[in-house]
Design an enzyme around this catalytic site. Structure first.
Site, PDB file in Angstrom:
ATOM      1  CB  ILE A   6      -1.119  -0.069   1.260  1.00  0.00           C
ATOM      2  CG1 ILE A   6      -1.691  -1.306   1.246  1.00  0.00           C
ATOM      3  CG2 ILE A   6      -1.831   1.540   1.152  1.00  0.00           C
ATOM      4  CD1 ILE A   6      -2.452  -1.304   2.724  1.00  0.00           C
ATOM      5  CG  ASN A  87      -4.049   5.618  -0.772  1.00  0.00           C
ATOM      6  OD1 ASN A  87      -5.171   6.257  -0.779  1.00  0.00           O
ATOM      7  ND2 ASN A  87      -3.166   6.082   0.235  1.00  0.00           N
ATOM      8  CE1 TYR A 154      -5.613  13.960  -6.689  1.00  0.00           C
ATOM      9  CE2 TYR A 154      -7.928  14.532  -7.370  1.00  0.00           C
ATOM     10  CZ  TYR A 154      -6.940  13.775  -6.748  1.00  0.00           C
ATOM     11  OH  TYR A 154      -7.524  12.714  -5.890  1.00  0.00           O
ATOM     12  CE  LYS A 158      -5.528  10.535  -8.132  1.00  0.00           C
ATOM     13  NZ  LYS A 158      -4.824   9.550  -7.585  1.00  0.00           N
ATOM     14  CB  THR A 191      -8.353  12.713   4.220  1.00  0.00           C
ATOM     15  OG1 THR A 191      -8.483  13.046   3.164  1.00  0.00           O
ATOM     16  CG2 THR A 191      -9.095  11.188   4.287  1.00  0.00           C
TER      17      THR A 191
END
Length: 252
Positions: A6, A87, A154, A158, A191
């Protein structure tokens, strides 16, 4: 032994995911810029296996060496499963593209797109001949599927990750021991990245007030909730191989 690698596991969604996989009996290999001592302590308490490798994924030239180190921690002869969750990611620069420097653009694409591409490439080289279940989840974003003001880098990174994940699946089909791959948009999670978004000037991010409302109206998903879905994706017999999916498909 079941193994899971991860990236970005020291905080946020990565940390919650690592904790849950430890509870499910996996040997968790964390790749992050900083060490989370709480994860090591949790693994020790549960008698679980945990390995932390500190690495800055913006250094894409060193990832092949990093993955050599990762696979030295894996007993491939006894591995029942080996999985990878890409991630780690950064949002900066949050501003219109014409005000973004070449250095900012390069850093974003290195961390968000090039690093996971190289991680996957090296993962497949090491695991190609292993007759084990191998699944990759690339953490994507809804921003990669529709334009967002101020998120040009960003969102583009993605979008690239979505297509890359689908391409990997297309190339692996027909292999003797294929790797399955999916890109997964995790939704709006409570987060530190959301704190960063809410602190952005409106001239840089036109939708900042809407994101403040998400927090005020308690619409943000707990990291633990999304982590549970990632565990489900890894452990369930069915896996949306080759798809660009999202958290919305799995929420009750």
């Amino acid at each position: 032994m079941k193994y899971i690698i991860i990236t970005g596991a020291s905080r946020g969604l990565g940390k919650a995911t690592a904790e849950l996989f430890l509870e499910h009996g996996y040997h968790v290999i964390s790749v992050a810029r900083s060490e989370n001592e709480g994860l090591a302590a949790k693994a020790s308490e549960k008698g679980a296996y945990f390995t932390n490798l500190q690495y800055d994924l913006s250094d894409t030239d060193g990832i092949a060496g990093l993955m050599n180190d990762v696979f030295q921690k894996i007993n491939t002869g006894q591995a029942e499963e080996i999985h990878l969750i890409n991630n780690a990611g950064i949002l900066d620069p949050i501003k219109p593209v014409e005000r973004s420097s070449a250095r900012e653009i390069k850093l974003n694409i290195n961390v968000n797109l090039i690093a996971p591409m190289v991680m996957v490439s090296e993962f497949m080289k090491h695991a190609a001949d292993l007759p084990t279940e191998k699944r990759i989840i690339n953490i994507s974003s809804g921003a990669g599927r529709h334009p967002v003001y101020g998120w040009g880098c960003y969102g583009s990174s993605k979008a690239g990750l979505d297509l890359f994940s689908q391409t990997v699946s297309a190339e692996q089909r027909g292999k003797k021991f294929p790797v399955k791959s999916v890109s997964f948009a995790p939704g709006i999670i409570d987060t530190d990245m959301q704190k960063q978004i809410r602190a952005t000037d409106k001239e840089d991010f036109a939708d900042v007030e809407r994101f403040k409302e998400y927090k005020e109206e308690e619409q943000l998903l707990p990291p633990e909730k999304v982590a549970g879905i990632l565990v489900e994706l890894i452990e369930n017999e069915s896996f949306p191989d080759g798809r660009a999916t999202s958290v919305n498909e799995f929420l009750n």
